[in-house]
Design an enzyme around this catalytic site. Structure first.
Site, short mmCIF file in Angstrom:
data_model
loop_
_atom_site.label_atom_id
_atom_site.label_comp_id
_atom_site.label_asym_id
_atom_site.label_seq_id
_atom_site.Cartn_x
_atom_site.Cartn_y
_atom_site.Cartn_z
N ARG A 1 -27.08 -9.17 -11.02
CA ARG A 1 -26.56 -9.63 -9.73
C ARG A 1 -26.31 -8.45 -8.79
O ARG A 1 -26.49 -8.56 -7.57
CB ARG A 1 -25.26 -10.40 -9.98
N LEU B 1 -21.65 -12.78 -1.82
CA LEU B 1 -22.09 -11.39 -1.67
C LEU B 1 -20.95 -10.49 -2.13
O LEU B 1 -19.78 -10.74 -1.82
CB LEU B 1 -22.45 -11.12 -0.21
N THR C 1 -19.89 -19.69 8.21
CA THR C 1 -19.45 -21.00 8.70
C THR C 1 -19.39 -21.95 7.52
O THR C 1 -20.31 -22.01 6.71
CB THR C 1 -20.36 -21.55 9.82
N HIS C 2 -18.26 -22.67 7.42
CA HIS C 2 -18.04 -23.58 6.30
C HIS C 2 -17.72 -24.97 6.83
O HIS C 2 -16.94 -25.11 7.79
CB HIS C 2 -16.90 -23.06 5.43
N ASP D 1 -14.71 -12.13 3.12
CA ASP D 1 -14.14 -11.15 2.18
C ASP D 1 -14.73 -11.47 0.80
O ASP D 1 -15.54 -12.40 0.69
CB ASP D 1 -12.60 -11.17 2.24
N GLY E 1 -13.73 -13.07 -1.71
CA GLY E 1 -13.39 -14.35 -2.33
C GLY E 1 -14.32 -15.47 -1.91
O GLY E 1 -15.25 -15.27 -1.12
N ASP F 1 -14.75 -18.31 0.31
CA ASP F 1 -14.24 -18.95 1.53
C ASP F 1 -12.77 -18.61 1.80
O ASP F 1 -12.00 -19.48 2.24
CB ASP F 1 -14.44 -20.48 1.47
#
Ligand code: GAR
Length: 222
Positions: A83, A111, A126-127, A159, A161, A163
């Site tokens: 990864r 990421l 965007t979520h 960041d 985490g 979302d």
């Protein structure tokens, strides 16, 4: 007198280029990316998409970008030994295009910190839910199953985490009693695309700032 000095960790960012350079990452249909692409045809928007990348081969989003003559790249996780190597490949490809802003627009992979450190306070996502409620990749389904009456979309500075980054903007969307996952997703996406176009436009034209969990664009907070 013991005067306590408050440590202020404020980061203000102004795009280095005009029009600002956007790299957009997608995993699927790319309708959010297409909305930015359409808006950027107007010179006054202040930004243009310089590359579109994906973690999947042959997505609709990449096809739209290619048809518009925008350079693209695809890195599938399964083609890398680890990864970390996949993250490094994504980072290097994005960096090649010297972005002022990196936009995750339906990009469904996490990421790592190495990637984010390469573009500090310059990666937004965007979520399709009102964070911190319903993070992850099933926002509309989770909101519907929970029975909320209002949901929406959130734009945040990414960041490490899931979302969890500082929120830049949110827009609401009512949930109807007869909504299905599909109908709710489509209605959220209508307001989500508009919000993304508006917020990216403000960011590139007026700059943006982050101070801990607080973040916004436009007139810089003093
Ligand atoms: C968007 O609704 C976005 O919020 C969501 O994927 C959709 C992509 O649509 N992203 C997430 O769920 C990330 N947690 P699009 O490919 O048509 O732009």
């Amino acid at each position: 007198m013991n005067v306590e000095k408050k440590q202020i960790d404020r980061r203000c960012i102004f795009p280095a280029h005009r029009p600002a350079r956007l790299v957009v990452l997608v995993s699927g249909t790319g309708s959010n990316m297409k909305a930015i692409l359409d808006a950027s045809l107007d010179e006054g928007y202040g930004a243009h998409i310089v590359a579109v990348g994906s973690d999947r081969n042959g997505t609709k989003g990449i096809e739209i970008a290619r048809q518009a003559g925008i350079p693209t790249f695809e890195h599938q996780l399964k083609d890398f030994d680890s990864r970390e190597e996949w993250n490094a490949a994504m980072r290097d490809s994005v960096r090649e295009y010297v972005p002022d802003l990196v936009i995750l627009a339906g990009f469904l992979k996490i990421l790592n910190e190495d990637f984010l450190k390469a573009f500090p306070s310059r990666v937004i996502n965007t979520h399709n839910a009102l964070l911190p409620s319903f993070p992850g990749i099933h926002g509309p389904k989770d909101a519907l199953e929970y029975g909320v009456k209002i949901t929406g979309a959130t734009i945040f500075l990414v960041d490490p985490g899931i979302d969890t980054g500082a929120i830049l903007a949110q827009v609401t969307c009512p949930v109807r009693d007869d909504d299905t996952e599909e109908s709710l997703l489509e209605r959220i996406k209508e307001v989500e695309r508009k919000q993304l176009v508006d917020v990216v436009g403000h960011m590139v034209r007026e700059g943006w700032w982050q101070e801990g969990r607080k973040a916004s664009f436009g007139s810089i907070k003093r």
